[in-house]
Enzyme design. Sequence first.
Site, PDB file in Angstrom:
ATOM      1  N   LYS A  64       4.929  -3.168 -18.641  1.00 46.26           N
ATOM      2  CA  LYS A  64       3.609  -2.532 -18.676  1.00 46.26           C
ATOM      3  C   LYS A  64       2.818  -2.909 -17.427  1.00 46.26           C
ATOM      4  O   LYS A  64       2.382  -4.039 -17.261  1.00 46.26           O
ATOM      5  CB  LYS A  64       2.810  -2.943 -19.910  1.00 46.26           C
ATOM      6  N   GLU A  72     -11.899 -18.993 -10.698  1.00 40.09           N
ATOM      7  CA  GLU A  72     -11.194 -18.013  -9.865  1.00 40.09           C
ATOM      8  C   GLU A  72     -12.071 -16.767  -9.704  1.00 40.09           C
ATOM      9  O   GLU A  72     -12.485 -16.172 -10.692  1.00 40.09           O
ATOM     10  CB  GLU A  72      -9.871 -17.628 -10.529  1.00 40.09           C
ATOM     11  N   GLU A 125       2.566 -16.612 -15.537  1.00 38.59           N
ATOM     12  CA  GLU A 125       2.130 -16.782 -14.139  1.00 38.59           C
ATOM     13  C   GLU A 125       0.654 -16.425 -14.121  1.00 38.59           C
ATOM     14  O   GLU A 125       0.291 -15.248 -14.191  1.00 38.59           O
ATOM     15  CB  GLU A 125       2.892 -15.818 -13.219  1.00 38.59           C
ATOM     16  N   CYS A 177      -3.333 -14.388  -6.476  1.00 34.46           N
ATOM     17  CA  CYS A 177      -3.379 -15.517  -7.408  1.00 34.46           C
ATOM     18  C   CYS A 177      -3.406 -16.844  -6.663  1.00 34.46           C
ATOM     19  O   CYS A 177      -4.048 -17.789  -7.101  1.00 34.46           O
ATOM     20  CB  CYS A 177      -2.186 -15.464  -8.342  1.00 34.46           C
TER      21      CYS A 177
HETATM   22  P1  NAP Z   1      -5.379  -9.617 -16.723  1.00 35.87           P
HETATM   23  O1  NAP Z   1      -6.672  -9.000 -17.033  1.00 35.87           O
HETATM   24  O2  NAP Z   1      -4.982 -10.843 -17.432  1.00 35.87           O
HETATM   25  O3  NAP Z   1      -4.294  -8.488 -16.950  1.00 35.87           O
HETATM   26  C1  NAP Z   1      -2.915  -8.653 -16.655  1.00 35.87           C
HETATM   27  C2  NAP Z   1      -2.118  -7.653 -17.459  1.00 35.87           C
HETATM   28  O4  NAP Z   1      -2.231  -7.967 -18.855  1.00 35.87           O
HETATM   29  C3  NAP Z   1      -2.596  -6.220 -17.313  1.00 35.87           C
HETATM   30  O5  NAP Z   1      -1.487  -5.354 -17.378  1.00 35.87           O
HETATM   31  C4  NAP Z   1      -3.473  -6.084 -18.537  1.00 35.87           C
HETATM   32  O6  NAP Z   1      -3.671  -4.758 -18.922  1.00 35.87           O
HETATM   33  C5  NAP Z   1      -2.696  -6.856 -19.565  1.00 35.87           C
HETATM   34  N1  NAP Z   1      -3.456  -7.337 -20.700  1.00 35.87           N
HETATM   35  C6  NAP Z   1      -4.804  -7.480 -20.830  1.00 35.87           C
HETATM   36  N2  NAP Z   1      -5.098  -7.995 -22.038  1.00 35.87           N
HETATM   37  C7  NAP Z   1      -3.924  -8.194 -22.688  1.00 35.87           C
HETATM   38  C8  NAP Z   1      -3.565  -8.722 -23.966  1.00 35.87           C
HETATM   39  N3  NAP Z   1      -4.471  -9.180 -24.811  1.00 35.87           N
HETATM   40  N4  NAP Z   1      -2.257  -8.791 -24.289  1.00 35.87           N
HETATM   41  C9  NAP Z   1      -1.317  -8.377 -23.422  1.00 35.87           C
HETATM   42  N5  NAP Z   1      -1.586  -7.866 -22.208  1.00 35.87           N
HETATM   43  C10 NAP Z   1      -2.877  -7.777 -21.838  1.00 35.87           C
HETATM   44  O7  NAP Z   1      -5.248  -9.947 -15.192  1.00 35.87           O
HETATM   45  P2  NAP Z   1      -5.584  -8.987 -13.971  1.00 35.87           P
HETATM   46  O8  NAP Z   1      -7.061  -8.919 -13.834  1.00 35.87           O
HETATM   47  O9  NAP Z   1      -4.822  -7.724 -14.079  1.00 35.87           O
HETATM   48  O10 NAP Z   1      -4.947  -9.796 -12.766  1.00 35.87           O
HETATM   49  C11 NAP Z   1      -5.592 -10.816 -12.119  1.00 35.87           C
HETATM   50  C12 NAP Z   1      -5.092 -12.167 -12.588  1.00 35.87           C
HETATM   51  O11 NAP Z   1      -3.690 -12.267 -12.393  1.00 35.87           O
HETATM   52  C13 NAP Z   1      -5.676 -13.287 -11.783  1.00 35.87           C
HETATM   53  O12 NAP Z   1      -6.094 -14.307 -12.641  1.00 35.87           O
HETATM   54  C14 NAP Z   1      -4.519 -13.750 -10.917  1.00 35.87           C
HETATM   55  O13 NAP Z   1      -4.610 -15.070 -10.507  1.00 35.87           O
HETATM   56  C15 NAP Z   1      -3.362 -13.510 -11.799  1.00 35.87           C
HETATM   57  N6  NAP Z   1      -2.120 -13.413 -11.034  1.00 35.87           N
HETATM   58  C16 NAP Z   1      -1.226 -14.454 -11.109  1.00 35.87           C
HETATM   59  C17 NAP Z   1      -0.049 -14.411 -10.368  1.00 35.87           C
HETATM   60  C18 NAP Z   1       0.927 -15.555 -10.426  1.00 35.87           C
HETATM   61  O14 NAP Z   1       2.059 -15.377 -10.005  1.00 35.87           O
HETATM   62  N7  NAP Z   1       0.548 -16.718 -10.934  1.00 35.87           N
HETATM   63  C19 NAP Z   1       0.234 -13.311  -9.576  1.00 35.87           C
HETATM   64  C20 NAP Z   1      -0.687 -12.273  -9.517  1.00 35.87           C
HETATM   65  C21 NAP Z   1      -1.865 -12.342 -10.266  1.00 35.87           C
HETATM   66  P3  NAP Z   1      -4.863  -3.891 -18.268  1.00 35.87           P
HETATM   67  O15 NAP Z   1      -5.186  -4.420 -16.945  1.00 35.87           O
HETATM   68  O16 NAP Z   1      -4.263  -2.564 -18.182  1.00 35.87           O
HETATM   69  O17 NAP Z   1      -5.999  -4.013 -19.218  1.00 35.87           O
END
Ligand code: NAP
Length: 492
Positions: free
Chosen positions: A197, A402, A271, A305
């Site tokens: 997804k 962050e 991650e 990230c």
């Molecule tokens: P996010 O809001 O946590 O969303 C990540 C994914 O999870 C999206 O596909 C989101 O869907 C989905 N999602 C949201 N709520 C969920 C739930 N309750 N259950 C299952 N899936 C759910 O993060 P983001 O804003 O997209 O990305 C930014 C974050 O990613 C930052 O904190 C960054 O540090 C982290 N990141 C970490 C790494 C690493 O390797 N450590 C790499 C890249 C990014 P929708 O967006 O479609 O709602």
Amino acid sequence: MSPSPKTKVAPELEFGNAWEYAAAPESVKVEIADKYGMFINGAFVAPKSRRYMDSINPANEELLSKIAVANEDDVDRAVAAAKAAFPKWKKLKASERAKYLFRIARRLQERAREFSVLETLDGGKPIKESRDVDIPEAAKHFFYHAGWADKLDYAFPGRKGRPLGVCAQIIPWNFPLLMAAWKIAPALACGNTVVLKPAETTSLTALRLAEIFEEVGLPPGVVNIITGAGETGAALVAHKDVQKVAFTGSTPVGKAIAKQCAGSGKRLTLELGGKSPNIIFEDASLDQAVDGIVQGIFFNQGHVCCAGSRLFVQEGVMQEVLAKLEVRIQSLRVGDPMDKNTDLGAINSLGQLATIKRYIEAGDAEGATRHQSSAKLPKRGYYLPPTWFTGVQPSHTIAREEIFGPVLSVMSFRTPEEAISRANNTPYGLAAGIWTDKGSKIFDIASRLKAGVVWCNTYNRFDAASPFGGFKQSGFGREGGRQGLLSYLELV
Ligand code: NAP
Ligand code: MG
């Protein structure tokens, strides 16, 4: 195996090389359908939910397409397809599995320019980054894992690696295709099947990757791609036939998923977010360090990230570093991501723009001093000037949380001991950077920083052969390298 007739490939892309792509103007026209279904069991299908969401170009706020919103029935259909495909895929000769991965990598390279343009239109990142980083790195991950597929016995001598089954993979919007590759490639190499997804705001390149799966004849059901927002992700994680959950995203959502999986027997890797320190010592080559700092925080508008969002400068060189930083930041070009000279493109979404602005206001309110580039911003679209704060205290919100945007918090330190304790004073542990000309200092400090990756005199370097992942609230499990395979195998 030939490309399916409905996929158009410009002739020069078939035979071009990477250099030619780089030299060509970024005016390539990419066809985008008005509406996209989901990719389930080897075909694009309409969602049972009958719902679609808008996909916007953040650089000009125009509608790019409408994307299916998968409900529980759609999730069920995708998981069923992955479950049905698993026994055959698992039994397929490993060298045959490798061939599929090689073909995917090759087609990604051949269609690199189209994918780069689409990635930039959908997510707002500068075209030079999509072109030079996102797409080639995604292809590399497929090549790298194609190499492992028939060598798993050598990866873990004396042990046998067995695939886990259906993997639910959920990815964020900052590196959409690259994160899809990080997830799908190792899962397939190890003999698992996948339901992926992508994030709500950036689903287009994952859906186009599905076209490549069709082109290379990947057996139906081996990879399924369902789109939607958080509820779709939650339904996928909850599905009883999922054996493994691999999540990349924010720490709060990661914690919710960990709770959801607890006691279910599902394997989980997370991650998550970061607040990575970049440390400049007095003996560093300051021009090189400042360049690295700027790249470390403003690459991909800070939507990274492992962004080096906390800068620690040794007191004796603070004034010199700040002066150089200002000159360098003022030279950054902010604007149309499709312009090849653009350094910072658009913020990915209106929601993220509002979040970053809230953090900037918190910086002001808590007493830090704000500095911003005087770059002129486009009138339409979601943009922010590169921003840095001085006079930041470790207790300030902008030093602790962050931000995931182009905002740098600058702090000082006197001794190496102080640098280490301040750098480690965070609930995160994803990455860190050290800038010094002294080798012994590098070894000493790197070994005492609690971070998954420590870069020395460089920043944001990645390699498919090198494991990536966090400590503490940055998650657990590794992606890439031999260690990354462990997330997709049961060793017996
Ligand atoms: P996010 O809001 O946590 O969303 C990540 C994914 O999870 C999206 O596909 C989101 O869907 C989905 N999602 C949201 N709520 C969920 C739930 N309750 N259950 C299952 N899936 C759910 O993060 P983001 O804003 O997209 O990305 C930014 C974050 O990613 C930052 O904190 C960054 O540090 C982290 N990141 C970490 C790494 C690493 O390797 N450590 C790499 C890249 C990014 P929708 O967006 O479609 O709602
Ligand atoms: Mg978009």
